[in-house]
Design an enzyme around this catalytic site. Structure first.
Site, mmCIF file in Angstrom:
data_model
loop_
_atom_site.group_PDB
_atom_site.id
_atom_site.type_symbol
_atom_site.label_atom_id
_atom_site.label_comp_id
_atom_site.label_asym_id
_atom_site.label_seq_id
_atom_site.Cartn_x
_atom_site.Cartn_y
_atom_site.Cartn_z
ATOM 1 N N LYS A 49 0.842 -1.201 0.000
ATOM 2 C CA LYS A 49 0.000 0.000 0.000
ATOM 3 C C LYS A 49 0.878 1.253 0.000
ATOM 4 C CE LYS A 49 -3.847 -2.390 2.164
ATOM 5 N NZ LYS A 49 -4.658 -2.683 3.351
ATOM 6 N N GLN A 93 -4.963 -1.688 9.718
ATOM 7 C CA GLN A 93 -4.844 -2.977 9.025
ATOM 8 C C GLN A 93 -5.424 -4.096 9.883
ATOM 9 O OE1 GLN A 93 -3.494 -3.298 5.833
ATOM 10 N NE2 GLN A 93 -4.094 -5.447 5.907
ATOM 11 N N ASP A 116 -11.150 2.694 4.198
ATOM 12 C CA ASP A 116 -11.587 1.298 4.053
ATOM 13 C C ASP A 116 -13.107 1.190 3.972
ATOM 14 O OD1 ASP A 116 -9.352 -0.291 3.789
ATOM 15 O OD2 ASP A 116 -9.055 -0.570 5.946
#
Ligand code: NAP
Length: 284
Positions: A49, A93, A116
């Site tokens: 990422k 994460q 997200d």
């Protein structure tokens, strides 16, 4: 029939190029990531990422905490990033270390920065048909369907899997695009009976080769979200032999996988636009 392979690597590259141009135009954006613990796959994903973000001119903050960090301290860090005006987008994460409350931590993220799309404000807006931040993998699947001009409106679509991360957002995006959507899961009685009637099948399960050729209607579009590490290498949830029956199929690797990071970068730009008042964020 031999299916057309839907090339996610190529489409993701063109989205990243577009994001790079838009990031430059916007004067940059900043993505912060929080990684707690030692999960090996998570470390790989975070590296990817950051590399992808740097490549398109998005600044990044890479915050890593020991697995032993107290949950309160993780939440406090998230709140600090919420208040930090130089941070546009943020993600925590997953998975978090065992015993840490993922719901509490992910819900602490300011919805406007929640790239997200896991916060209830974003999940709720997707449910209401007024999407703000959308989970990147499901968004990537929709982009692939669009790129290959797969008719979605009026199509019978079957989503296998009902996770908050993939299955549910996928079903809602298909519904918003006017598909007739069936969601299957581990308690579904006769999975093949559903998939055989579908014009579009999205498999997001985590079982290598679950979808086999006789479960697929000839000519259907099959999107394989699964990433399964097996002794034979990386495998999707769809048996590659499905290519003999389907009209379109995403390969693994090179299908949905590369799309996820590309759409995460696009979400970061979206967050930057929301925060600068260039796009209306109706969630708070
Ligand atoms: P998850 O949270 O474990 O959810 C799996 C879903 O599959 C659940 O809803 C489960 O049903 C259902 N299921 C399990 N066995 C089934 C069966 N035999 N028949 C029908 N449904 C079944 O997984 P996830 O996070 O959604 O991820 C799914 C897959 O996508 C994994 O392989 C993951 O690695 C991959 N993934 C890929 C990307 C990408 O970027 N390409 C991103 C995220 C995830 P219940 O709800 O009844 O338990």
């Amino acid at each position: 029939m031999t299916a057309t392979l839907m090339n996610g690597t190529e489409l993701a590259a063109s989205i990243r190029a577009q994001v790079a141009a838009e990031a430059a135009e916007l004067g940059g954006a900043c993505l912060a990531t929080v990684l707690v613990g030692d999960d090996a796959a998570s470390h790989v994903y975070i590296e990817r990422k950051h590399a992808a973000a740097r490549e398109v001119g998005i600044e990044t903050r890479d915050i890593r905490l020991a697995a032993t960090t107290a949950e309160d301290d993780v939440v406090a860090l998230v709140e600090e990033l919420n208040a930090d005006d130089s941070v546009d987008g943020m993600l925590v994460q997953l998975p978090l270390p065992a015993g840490m409350d993922e719901v509490r931590v992910t819900h602490a993220v300011d919805p406007i920065k929640d790239v997200d799309g896991f916060h209830p404000v974003n999940a709720g807006n997707l449910y209401l048909g007024t999407p703000l931040h959308v989970p990147a993998t499901a968004w990537g699947c929709m982009e692939l369907l669009e790129k290959y001009e797969i008719p979605v409106s009026g199509a019978d679509a079957v989503v296998i899997g009902r996770s908050e991360i993939v299955g549910k957002p996928m079903a809602l995006l298909l519904l918003a695009a006017n598909a007739t959507v069936t969601v299957c899961h581990s308690r579904t009685r006769d999975l093949a009976d559903h998939t055989r009637r579908a014009d579009i099948v999205v498999a997001a399960v985590g079982r290598p080769g679950l979808v086999v050729p006789d479960m697929v209607k000839p000519g259907a579009a099959v999107v394989d979200v699964g990433i399964n590490r097996t002794e034979h290498g990386l495998r999707g949830d769809v048996d590659p032999a499905v290519a003999e029956v389907a009209g379109y199929l995403t390969p693994v690797p090179g299908g949905v996988g590369p799309m996820t990071i590309a759409l995460l970068l696009r979400s970061t730009l979206k967050a930057a636009r929301y925060r600068r008042g260039l796009l209306a964020f109706r969630g708070s």
